[in-house]
Design a protein around this motif. Structure first.
Motif, short mmCIF file in Angstrom:
data_model
loop_
_atom_site.label_atom_id
_atom_site.label_comp_id
_atom_site.label_asym_id
_atom_site.label_seq_id
_atom_site.Cartn_x
_atom_site.Cartn_y
_atom_site.Cartn_z
N ALA A 60 8.44 3.58 9.64
CA ALA A 60 8.68 2.24 10.21
C ALA A 60 7.97 1.16 9.39
CB ALA A 60 8.20 2.20 11.66
N ASP A 61 6.95 1.53 8.61
CA ASP A 61 6.19 0.56 7.81
C ASP A 61 6.84 0.27 6.46
OD1 ASP A 61 4.33 0.50 9.78
OD2 ASP A 61 2.79 1.65 8.69
N ALA A 62 7.84 1.07 6.09
CA ALA A 62 8.41 0.96 4.76
C ALA A 62 9.75 0.22 4.81
CB ALA A 62 8.62 2.36 4.17
N PRO A 63 10.10 -0.64 3.82
CA PRO A 63 9.27 -0.90 2.65
C PRO A 63 8.07 -1.78 3.00
CG PRO A 63 11.23 -2.31 2.62
CD PRO A 63 11.36 -1.40 3.82
N GLY A 64 7.04 -1.71 2.14
CA GLY A 64 5.89 -2.55 2.39
C GLY A 64 4.70 -2.15 1.54
N ARG A 65 3.64 -2.94 1.73
CA ARG A 65 2.41 -2.68 0.99
C ARG A 65 1.43 -2.08 1.99
NH1 ARG A 65 -0.30 -4.45 -3.54
NH2 ARG A 65 -2.50 -4.93 -3.14
N LEU A 66 0.96 -0.86 1.69
CA LEU A 66 0.15 -0.12 2.67
C LEU A 66 -1.24 0.14 2.09
CD1 LEU A 66 2.91 2.54 3.53
CD2 LEU A 66 2.42 0.41 4.76
N ARG A 67 -2.20 0.25 3.00
CA ARG A 67 -3.59 0.54 2.58
C ARG A 67 -3.77 2.05 2.44
NH1 ARG A 67 -8.87 -1.34 5.64
NH2 ARG A 67 -9.95 -0.01 4.16
N VAL A 68 -4.30 2.50 1.29
CA VAL A 68 -4.50 3.93 1.07
C VAL A 68 -5.86 4.32 1.66
CG1 VAL A 68 -4.66 5.79 -0.63
CG2 VAL A 68 -3.10 3.87 -1.02
N MET A 69 -5.81 5.16 2.70
CA MET A 69 -7.03 5.48 3.46
C MET A 69 -7.79 6.68 2.91
SD MET A 69 -6.54 3.13 5.59
CE MET A 69 -7.93 3.40 6.67
N GLY A 70 -7.10 7.53 2.17
CA GLY A 70 -7.77 8.74 1.69
C GLY A 70 -6.75 9.68 1.08
N GLU A 71 -7.12 10.94 0.99
CA GLU A 71 -6.28 11.90 0.26
C GLU A 71 -6.31 13.26 0.96
OE1 GLU A 71 -6.60 12.06 -4.10
OE2 GLU A 71 -7.05 14.21 -3.82
N VAL A 72 -5.16 13.94 1.03
CA VAL A 72 -5.15 15.34 1.46
C VAL A 72 -4.51 16.20 0.38
CG1 VAL A 72 -5.28 15.41 3.98
CG2 VAL A 72 -3.14 14.75 2.90
N ALA A 73 -5.24 17.22 -0.02
CA ALA A 73 -4.74 18.15 -1.03
C ALA A 73 -4.24 19.41 -0.31
CB ALA A 73 -5.86 18.51 -2.01
N ALA A 74 -3.48 20.24 -1.04
CA ALA A 74 -3.06 21.53 -0.48
C ALA A 74 -4.31 22.34 -0.14
CB ALA A 74 -2.20 22.29 -1.48
N GLY A 75 -4.32 22.92 1.03
CA GLY A 75 -5.47 23.73 1.45
C GLY A 75 -6.53 22.92 2.17
N SER A 76 -6.37 21.57 2.15
CA SER A 76 -7.37 20.73 2.80
C SER A 76 -7.19 20.77 4.33
CB SER A 76 -7.20 19.29 2.30
OG SER A 76 -7.70 18.38 3.26
N ALA A 77 -8.32 20.80 5.00
CA ALA A 77 -8.26 20.81 6.47
C ALA A 77 -8.53 19.41 7.01
CB ALA A 77 -9.26 21.81 7.03
#
Ligand code: AMP
Ligand code: MG
Length: 397
Positions: A60-77
Protein backbone atom coordinates in the motif's frame (compact mmCIF):
# COMPACT_ATOMS: atom_id res chain seq x y z
CA UNK A 1 7.74 -72.82 -26.04
CA UNK A 2 6.37 -69.88 -24.11
CA UNK A 3 6.04 -66.30 -25.16
CA UNK A 4 8.02 -63.58 -23.42
CA UNK A 5 4.91 -62.49 -21.51
CA UNK A 6 4.02 -66.01 -20.40
CA UNK A 7 7.56 -66.59 -19.19
CA UNK A 8 7.67 -63.28 -17.38
CA UNK A 9 4.33 -63.98 -15.69
CA UNK A 10 5.70 -67.32 -14.45
CA UNK A 11 8.94 -65.73 -13.21
CA UNK A 12 7.14 -62.91 -11.39
CA UNK A 13 4.35 -65.10 -10.02
CA UNK A 14 5.66 -65.48 -6.51
CA UNK A 15 8.32 -62.92 -5.62
CA UNK A 16 9.39 -62.13 -2.07
CA UNK A 17 10.22 -58.52 -1.28
CA UNK A 18 13.60 -57.96 0.31
CA UNK A 19 13.73 -56.67 3.87
CA UNK A 20 14.01 -53.06 4.97
CA UNK A 21 17.04 -51.19 6.24
CA UNK A 22 17.59 -47.57 7.25
CA UNK A 23 20.10 -45.42 5.37
CA UNK A 24 21.08 -41.82 5.95
CA UNK A 25 19.79 -39.36 3.43
CA UNK A 26 23.22 -38.73 1.94
CA UNK A 27 23.53 -42.44 1.10
CA UNK A 28 20.04 -43.09 -0.21
CA UNK A 29 20.32 -42.05 -3.88
CA UNK A 30 19.52 -44.95 -6.16
CA UNK A 31 17.90 -46.92 -3.35
CA UNK A 32 14.25 -47.89 -3.35
CA UNK A 33 12.22 -46.58 -0.41
CA UNK A 34 10.12 -49.11 1.49
CA UNK A 35 7.16 -46.77 1.05
CA UNK A 36 6.69 -44.09 -1.57
CA UNK A 37 4.35 -41.94 0.53
CA UNK A 38 5.53 -39.53 3.20
CA UNK A 39 3.33 -37.34 5.41
CA UNK A 40 4.65 -33.80 5.83
CA UNK A 41 5.06 -32.94 9.51
CA UNK A 42 5.20 -29.21 8.80
CA UNK A 43 5.00 -26.66 6.02
CA UNK A 44 7.71 -26.57 3.37
CA UNK A 45 8.98 -23.89 3.44
CA UNK A 46 8.18 -23.47 7.13
CA UNK A 47 7.70 -19.65 6.98
CA UNK A 48 6.88 -16.90 4.48
CA UNK A 49 10.16 -15.78 2.94
CA UNK A 50 11.63 -13.60 0.25
CA UNK A 51 12.26 -14.89 -3.27
CA UNK A 52 14.63 -12.00 -3.99
CA UNK A 53 17.36 -9.83 -2.57
CA UNK A 54 15.64 -6.47 -2.14
CA UNK A 55 13.32 -4.62 0.19
CA UNK A 56 10.36 -5.90 2.17
CA UNK A 57 7.59 -3.30 1.97
CA UNK A 58 3.89 -2.73 2.52
CA UNK A 59 2.41 -2.78 -0.99
CA UNK A 60 0.00 0.00 0.00
CA UNK A 61 3.03 2.32 0.49
CA UNK A 62 4.37 1.79 -3.03
CA UNK A 63 5.28 3.65 -5.11
CA UNK A 64 7.06 5.90 -2.67
CA UNK A 65 10.10 6.79 -0.65
CA UNK A 66 10.44 4.54 2.40
CA UNK A 67 12.68 4.58 5.46
CA UNK A 68 15.02 1.56 5.67
CA UNK A 69 14.74 0.28 9.24
CA UNK A 70 17.17 -2.61 9.15
CA UNK A 71 18.07 -5.85 7.44
CA UNK A 72 17.08 -9.54 7.54
CA UNK A 73 19.38 -12.14 6.05
CA UNK A 74 18.61 -15.80 5.33
CA UNK A 75 18.76 -17.69 8.61
CA UNK A 76 18.17 -14.53 10.63
CA UNK A 77 15.68 -14.78 13.46
CA UNK A 78 15.37 -11.01 13.72
CA UNK A 79 11.79 -9.74 13.54
CA UNK A 80 11.66 -6.18 12.24
CA UNK A 81 8.15 -4.90 12.12
CA UNK A 82 7.51 -2.94 8.94
CA UNK A 83 5.23 -0.05 9.68
CA UNK A 84 3.68 2.48 7.34
CA UNK A 85 6.33 4.33 5.28
CA UNK A 86 8.98 1.79 6.25
CA UNK A 87 11.01 -0.89 4.50
CA UNK A 88 13.48 -3.57 5.58
CA UNK A 89 16.39 -4.73 3.48
CA UNK A 90 15.88 -8.46 2.86
CA UNK A 91 17.86 -11.33 1.32
CA UNK A 92 16.60 -14.35 -0.61
CA UNK A 93 15.29 -16.96 1.81
CA UNK A 94 15.04 -14.58 4.76
CA UNK A 95 11.77 -14.63 6.69
CA UNK A 96 9.30 -11.91 5.71
CA UNK A 97 9.20 -9.26 8.42
CA UNK A 98 5.77 -8.86 10.01
CA UNK A 99 3.84 -5.98 8.45
CA UNK A 100 5.46 -6.32 5.01
CA UNK A 101 3.50 -8.02 2.24
CA UNK A 102 5.73 -7.68 -0.83
CA UNK A 103 9.36 -7.59 -1.88
CA UNK A 104 10.86 -5.08 -4.30
CA UNK A 105 13.99 -6.55 -5.92
CA UNK A 106 17.16 -4.57 -5.36
CA UNK A 107 17.43 -3.97 -9.14
CA UNK A 108 14.11 -2.05 -9.09
CA UNK A 109 14.86 0.04 -5.98
CA UNK A 110 17.04 3.12 -5.47
CA UNK A 111 18.65 3.40 -2.09
CA UNK A 112 19.89 6.78 -0.88
CA UNK A 113 21.15 7.17 2.68
CA UNK A 114 18.65 5.52 5.02
CA UNK A 115 15.79 5.73 2.51
CA UNK A 116 14.76 3.74 -0.55
CA UNK A 117 12.67 4.72 -3.55
CA UNK A 118 10.41 1.84 -4.72
CA UNK A 119 8.02 1.47 -7.67
CA UNK A 120 4.44 0.17 -7.37
CA UNK A 121 4.33 -3.45 -6.30
CA UNK A 122 1.41 -5.87 -6.00
CA UNK A 123 0.70 -7.58 -2.71
CA UNK A 124 2.53 -10.92 -2.44
CA UNK A 125 5.15 -10.10 -5.07
CA UNK A 126 8.31 -12.18 -4.55
CA UNK A 127 6.94 -13.62 -1.33
CA UNK A 128 7.18 -17.42 -1.07
CA UNK A 129 4.33 -18.43 1.19
CA UNK A 130 4.85 -20.98 3.96
CA UNK A 131 3.79 -24.39 2.58
CA UNK A 132 3.84 -23.34 -1.05
CA UNK A 133 5.85 -26.48 -1.90
CA UNK A 134 4.17 -28.82 0.61
CA UNK A 135 1.47 -28.15 3.20
CA UNK A 136 1.72 -29.58 6.71
CA UNK A 137 -0.14 -32.89 6.83
CA UNK A 138 -0.05 -33.30 3.06
CA UNK A 139 0.86 -36.79 1.85
CA UNK A 140 3.75 -36.59 -0.57
CA UNK A 141 3.78 -39.40 -3.09
CA UNK A 142 7.10 -40.08 -4.79
CA UNK A 143 7.40 -41.92 -8.09
CA UNK A 144 7.76 -45.68 -7.53
CA UNK A 145 11.35 -45.72 -8.77
CA UNK A 146 14.79 -45.60 -7.13
CA UNK A 147 15.39 -42.28 -5.39
CA UNK A 148 16.85 -39.64 -7.70
CA UNK A 149 18.42 -36.33 -6.70
CA UNK A 150 15.13 -34.40 -6.71
CA UNK A 151 13.35 -37.03 -4.61
CA UNK A 152 16.25 -36.94 -2.13
CA UNK A 153 15.84 -33.15 -1.93
CA UNK A 154 12.11 -33.55 -1.24
CA UNK A 155 12.85 -35.97 1.61
CA UNK A 156 15.39 -33.53 3.04
CA UNK A 157 12.89 -30.67 2.80
CA UNK A 158 10.35 -32.81 4.69
CA UNK A 159 12.84 -33.00 7.54
CA UNK A 160 14.03 -36.57 7.13
CA UNK A 161 17.62 -37.41 8.06
CA UNK A 162 17.31 -41.03 7.04
CA UNK A 163 14.95 -43.19 5.06
CA UNK A 164 13.87 -46.82 5.13
CA UNK A 165 14.83 -48.57 1.91
CA UNK A 166 14.62 -52.11 0.59
CA UNK A 167 17.78 -54.14 0.97
CA UNK A 168 19.38 -54.62 -2.45
CA UNK A 169 18.56 -58.11 -3.73
CA UNK A 170 21.68 -60.28 -3.47
CA UNK A 171 22.23 -61.92 -6.81
CA UNK A 172 24.98 -64.45 -7.44
CA UNK A 173 26.38 -64.95 -10.93
CA UNK A 174 27.74 -68.31 -11.99
CA UNK A 175 29.46 -68.74 -15.35
CA UNK A 176 29.72 -72.29 -16.58
CA UNK A 177 31.82 -73.68 -19.42
CA UNK A 178 35.07 -75.61 -19.84
CA UNK A 179 36.31 -72.98 -22.29
CA UNK A 180 36.07 -70.03 -19.89
CA UNK A 181 39.01 -68.25 -18.31
CA UNK A 182 39.09 -65.25 -16.02
CA UNK A 183 39.04 -61.81 -17.60
CA UNK A 184 42.63 -60.79 -18.27
CA UNK A 185 43.98 -64.36 -18.14
CA UNK A 186 46.25 -65.88 -20.81
CA UNK A 187 44.28 -68.09 -23.16
CA UNK A 188 45.28 -71.48 -24.53
CA UNK A 189 43.82 -72.66 -27.82
CA UNK A 190 40.08 -73.23 -27.51
CA UNK A 191 39.64 -70.95 -24.53
CA UNK A 192 37.81 -67.61 -24.26
CA UNK A 193 37.45 -64.96 -21.62
CA UNK A 194 34.42 -65.11 -19.36
CA UNK A 195 32.36 -62.12 -20.47
CA UNK A 196 29.12 -63.07 -18.73
CA UNK A 197 30.45 -62.99 -15.18
CA UNK A 198 31.37 -59.31 -15.19
CA UNK A 199 28.65 -58.23 -17.64
CA UNK A 200 25.81 -59.87 -15.71
CA UNK A 201 27.20 -58.50 -12.45
CA UNK A 202 27.06 -55.04 -14.01
CA UNK A 203 23.48 -55.67 -15.15
CA UNK A 204 22.54 -56.76 -11.63
CA UNK A 205 23.92 -53.55 -10.13
CA UNK A 206 22.21 -51.52 -12.83
CA UNK A 207 18.88 -53.14 -11.95
CA UNK A 208 19.34 -52.22 -8.27
CA UNK A 209 20.79 -55.50 -6.99
CA UNK A 210 24.04 -56.44 -5.32
CA UNK A 211 26.10 -58.86 -7.40
CA UNK A 212 28.48 -61.57 -6.29
CA UNK A 213 30.46 -63.44 -8.92
CA UNK A 214 30.86 -67.08 -7.88
CA UNK A 215 33.93 -69.09 -8.84
CA UNK A 216 33.47 -70.29 -12.43
CA UNK A 217 32.80 -73.96 -13.03
CA UNK A 218 33.37 -76.17 -16.06
CA UNK A 219 30.78 -78.25 -17.85
CA UNK A 220 30.63 -80.65 -14.97
CA UNK A 221 27.31 -81.60 -13.40
CA UNK A 222 28.75 -82.29 -9.96
CA UNK A 223 30.65 -78.99 -9.82
CA UNK A 224 27.60 -77.06 -11.01
CA UNK A 225 25.42 -78.80 -8.45
CA UNK A 226 27.85 -78.01 -5.66
CA UNK A 227 27.99 -74.30 -6.56
CA UNK A 228 24.23 -74.04 -6.97
CA UNK A 229 23.60 -75.71 -3.62
CA UNK A 230 26.10 -73.46 -1.87
CA UNK A 231 24.56 -70.40 -3.49
CA UNK A 232 21.14 -70.96 -1.97
CA UNK A 233 22.34 -69.59 1.35
CA UNK A 234 22.10 -65.84 1.97
CA UNK A 235 20.94 -65.02 -1.53
CA UNK A 236 17.85 -63.68 -3.23
CA UNK A 237 18.56 -64.94 -6.72
CA UNK A 238 21.00 -67.04 -8.69
CA UNK A 239 21.86 -66.41 -12.32
CA UNK A 240 23.73 -69.18 -14.12
CA UNK A 241 24.98 -68.68 -17.66
CA UNK A 242 25.97 -71.29 -20.22
CA UNK A 243 25.25 -74.99 -20.35
CA UNK A 244 21.50 -74.56 -20.43
CA UNK A 245 20.92 -75.79 -23.98
CA UNK A 246 20.70 -79.29 -25.44
CA UNK A 247 24.38 -80.07 -26.05
CA UNK A 248 26.05 -83.15 -24.58
CA UNK A 249 27.89 -80.90 -22.12
CA UNK A 250 24.91 -78.78 -21.05
CA UNK A 251 24.10 -79.78 -17.47
CA UNK A 252 22.50 -76.74 -15.87
CA UNK A 253 18.91 -77.69 -16.61
CA UNK A 254 19.43 -81.25 -15.39
CA UNK A 255 20.95 -79.99 -12.16
CA UNK A 256 18.07 -77.57 -11.61
CA UNK A 257 15.57 -80.33 -12.24
CA UNK A 258 17.35 -82.78 -9.98
CA UNK A 259 17.99 -80.60 -6.93
CA UNK A 260 15.25 -78.03 -7.37
CA UNK A 261 12.23 -77.29 -9.46
CA UNK A 262 12.24 -76.25 -13.10
CA UNK A 263 9.30 -73.97 -13.93
CA UNK A 264 10.08 -73.20 -17.50
CA UNK A 265 12.58 -73.81 -20.23
CA UNK A 266 12.81 -72.31 -23.71
CA UNK A 267 11.14 -69.09 -24.72
CA UNK A 268 10.07 -67.81 -28.13
CA UNK A 269 12.62 -65.03 -28.02
CA UNK A 270 15.61 -64.07 -30.14
CA UNK A 271 18.23 -63.95 -28.83
CA UNK A 272 17.81 -66.26 -25.87
CA UNK A 273 15.65 -69.29 -26.66
CA UNK A 274 17.22 -71.77 -24.20
CA UNK A 275 16.35 -70.00 -20.96
CA UNK A 276 15.55 -71.95 -17.81
CA UNK A 277 13.80 -70.67 -14.71
CA UNK A 278 13.08 -72.48 -11.49
CA UNK A 279 13.87 -72.63 -7.82
CA UNK A 280 16.52 -74.43 -5.82
CA UNK A 281 15.78 -74.60 -2.09
CA UNK A 282 13.30 -71.80 -2.71
CA UNK A 283 15.93 -69.61 -4.39
CA UNK A 284 14.79 -68.17 -7.74
CA UNK A 285 17.32 -69.46 -10.27
CA UNK A 286 17.68 -68.35 -13.86
CA UNK A 287 19.69 -70.33 -16.36
CA UNK A 288 20.67 -67.97 -19.17
CA UNK A 289 22.13 -68.95 -22.53
CA UNK A 290 25.92 -68.63 -22.68
CA UNK A 291 26.20 -66.42 -25.73
CA UNK A 292 27.01 -63.06 -24.18
CA UNK A 293 24.39 -61.11 -26.14
CA UNK A 294 21.69 -63.69 -25.33
CA UNK A 295 22.72 -63.62 -21.68
CA UNK A 296 22.44 -59.83 -21.43
CA UNK A 297 19.24 -59.51 -23.44
CA UNK A 298 17.48 -62.26 -21.47
CA UNK A 299 18.74 -60.70 -18.25
CA UNK A 300 17.16 -57.44 -19.39
CA UNK A 301 13.85 -59.12 -20.20
CA UNK A 302 13.52 -61.55 -17.28
CA UNK A 303 16.05 -60.97 -14.51
CA UNK A 304 15.86 -57.19 -14.38
CA UNK A 305 12.08 -57.18 -13.76
CA UNK A 306 12.63 -59.86 -11.10
CA UNK A 307 15.26 -57.81 -9.26
CA UNK A 308 12.97 -54.79 -9.47
CA UNK A 309 9.98 -56.76 -8.21
CA UNK A 310 12.00 -57.83 -5.16
CA UNK A 311 12.55 -54.13 -4.52
CA UNK A 312 8.83 -53.37 -4.80
CA UNK A 313 9.14 -51.86 -8.28
CA UNK A 314 7.24 -52.87 -11.37
CA UNK A 315 8.29 -53.21 -14.99
CA UNK A 316 11.78 -52.73 -16.33
CA UNK A 317 12.18 -49.05 -15.58
CA UNK A 318 12.85 -48.57 -19.29
CA UNK A 319 11.10 -46.41 -21.84
CA UNK A 320 9.66 -47.92 -25.00
CA UNK A 321 9.04 -45.62 -27.96
CA UNK A 322 7.91 -46.26 -31.53
CA UNK A 323 10.73 -46.10 -34.07
CA UNK A 324 10.74 -46.69 -37.81
CA UNK A 325 13.15 -49.30 -39.14
CA UNK A 326 15.53 -47.53 -41.50
CA UNK A 327 16.63 -50.77 -43.15
CA UNK A 328 15.48 -54.35 -43.38
CA UNK A 329 16.74 -56.55 -40.53
CA UNK A 330 16.08 -60.29 -40.95
CA UNK A 331 15.19 -62.44 -37.93
CA UNK A 332 13.88 -65.86 -36.97
CA UNK A 333 10.21 -65.82 -38.08
CA UNK A 334 9.15 -68.06 -35.18
CA UNK A 335 10.41 -65.89 -32.35
CA UNK A 336 9.99 -62.34 -31.15
CA UNK A 337 13.27 -60.57 -31.80
CA UNK A 338 15.04 -57.89 -29.83
CA UNK A 339 17.35 -56.46 -32.47
CA UNK A 340 20.30 -54.33 -31.46
CA UNK A 341 19.68 -50.93 -33.02
CA UNK A 342 20.75 -47.32 -32.90
CA UNK A 343 17.77 -45.01 -32.56
CA UNK A 344 18.14 -41.45 -33.82
CA UNK A 345 15.78 -38.57 -34.47
CA UNK A 346 14.60 -38.57 -38.10
CA UNK A 347 12.43 -36.11 -39.98
CA UNK A 348 9.27 -38.11 -39.09
CA UNK A 349 10.11 -39.19 -35.57
CA UNK A 350 12.53 -41.80 -34.32
CA UNK A 351 14.39 -44.06 -36.72
CA UNK A 352 16.18 -47.31 -35.91
CA UNK A 353 19.05 -48.80 -37.86
CA UNK A 354 20.95 -51.96 -37.14
CA UNK A 355 23.85 -51.44 -34.73
CA UNK A 356 25.81 -54.18 -36.54
CA UNK A 357 25.73 -57.95 -36.84
CA UNK A 358 22.76 -59.50 -35.06
CA UNK A 359 24.46 -62.79 -34.12
CA UNK A 360 24.17 -63.46 -30.41
CA UNK A 361 27.93 -63.85 -30.17
CA UNK A 362 28.56 -60.33 -31.50
CA UNK A 363 28.90 -58.19 -28.43
CA UNK A 364 30.01 -54.90 -29.91
CA UNK A 365 26.71 -54.11 -31.66
CA UNK A 366 24.97 -54.51 -28.30
CA UNK A 367 27.48 -52.20 -26.65
CA UNK A 368 26.94 -49.71 -29.48
CA UNK A 369 23.15 -49.97 -29.47
CA UNK A 370 20.93 -47.56 -27.56
CA UNK A 371 17.80 -49.67 -28.05
CA UNK A 372 16.37 -53.09 -28.71
CA UNK A 373 13.90 -53.09 -31.58
CA UNK A 374 11.04 -55.45 -30.78
CA UNK A 375 9.91 -57.35 -33.87
CA UNK A 376 6.95 -59.73 -33.33
CA UNK A 377 7.08 -63.47 -33.95
CA UNK A 378 5.43 -64.56 -37.18
CA UNK A 379 7.44 -61.97 -39.09
CA UNK A 380 10.64 -62.79 -40.99
CA UNK A 381 12.25 -59.37 -40.56
CA UNK A 382 11.97 -55.83 -39.40
CA UNK A 383 10.87 -54.22 -42.66
CA UNK A 384 12.32 -50.89 -43.73
CA UNK A 385 9.75 -48.14 -43.30
CA UNK A 386 7.67 -49.99 -40.73
CA UNK A 387 7.37 -48.84 -37.14
CA UNK A 388 8.19 -51.05 -34.14
CA UNK A 389 8.56 -50.57 -30.42
CA UNK A 390 12.10 -49.68 -29.42
CA UNK A 391 13.11 -50.51 -25.85
CA UNK A 392 15.53 -47.72 -24.98
CA UNK A 393 18.70 -48.81 -23.19
CA UNK A 394 20.49 -45.49 -23.46
CA UNK A 395 20.16 -41.88 -24.48
CA UNK A 396 19.16 -40.83 -27.99
CA UNK A 397 22.05 -38.78 -29.36
P1 AMP B 1 26.36 -72.49 -24.12
O1 AMP B 1 25.16 -71.73 -23.70
O2 AMP B 1 27.13 -73.08 -23.00
O3 AMP B 1 26.02 -73.49 -25.17
O4 AMP B 1 27.34 -71.43 -24.78
C1 AMP B 1 26.99 -70.79 -25.99
C2 AMP B 1 28.16 -69.93 -26.47
O5 AMP B 1 28.41 -68.92 -25.52
C3 AMP B 1 29.46 -70.71 -26.62
O6 AMP B 1 30.13 -70.21 -27.76
C4 AMP B 1 30.22 -70.36 -25.35
O7 AMP B 1 31.61 -70.44 -25.53
C5 AMP B 1 29.77 -68.94 -25.10
N1 AMP B 1 29.81 -68.61 -23.68
C6 AMP B 1 29.28 -69.34 -22.68
N2 AMP B 1 29.51 -68.75 -21.50
C7 AMP B 1 30.21 -67.63 -21.76
C8 AMP B 1 30.76 -66.62 -20.94
N3 AMP B 1 30.62 -66.63 -19.61
N4 AMP B 1 31.43 -65.61 -21.54
C9 AMP B 1 31.58 -65.59 -22.88
N5 AMP B 1 31.07 -66.51 -23.70
C10 AMP B 1 30.41 -67.54 -23.16
MG1 MG C 1 28.71 -74.37 -23.06
Amino acid sequence: MRSVEEALDAILADVRLTGVETVSLDRCAGRVPATFTFAAAGHVPPFDNSAMDGFAVRSADAPGRLRVMGEVAAGSAEQWHVGSGEAVRIMTGAPMPPGADAVVPIEDARETGDAVEVPAVAQGTYVRKAGHDTRAGEVVELAAEPLGPAAVAVLASLGLGSVEVRRRPRVAILSTGDELRAPGAELAHGQIHDANGPSLAAAVEDAGGEATILPRVGDDAAAIEQQVRAATRQLDMLVVSGGVSVGRHDHVRDVMERIGHLDLWRIRVQPGKPLAYGTVNGLPTLGLPGNPVSALVTFELFARPLVRRMLGLSGTGRVTLPAMAADRMPKDPDRRAYLRVIVTRGSNGLEARSAGGQASSQLRPLAGANALLIVPDGEPAAEAGRTYDALLLGAIG
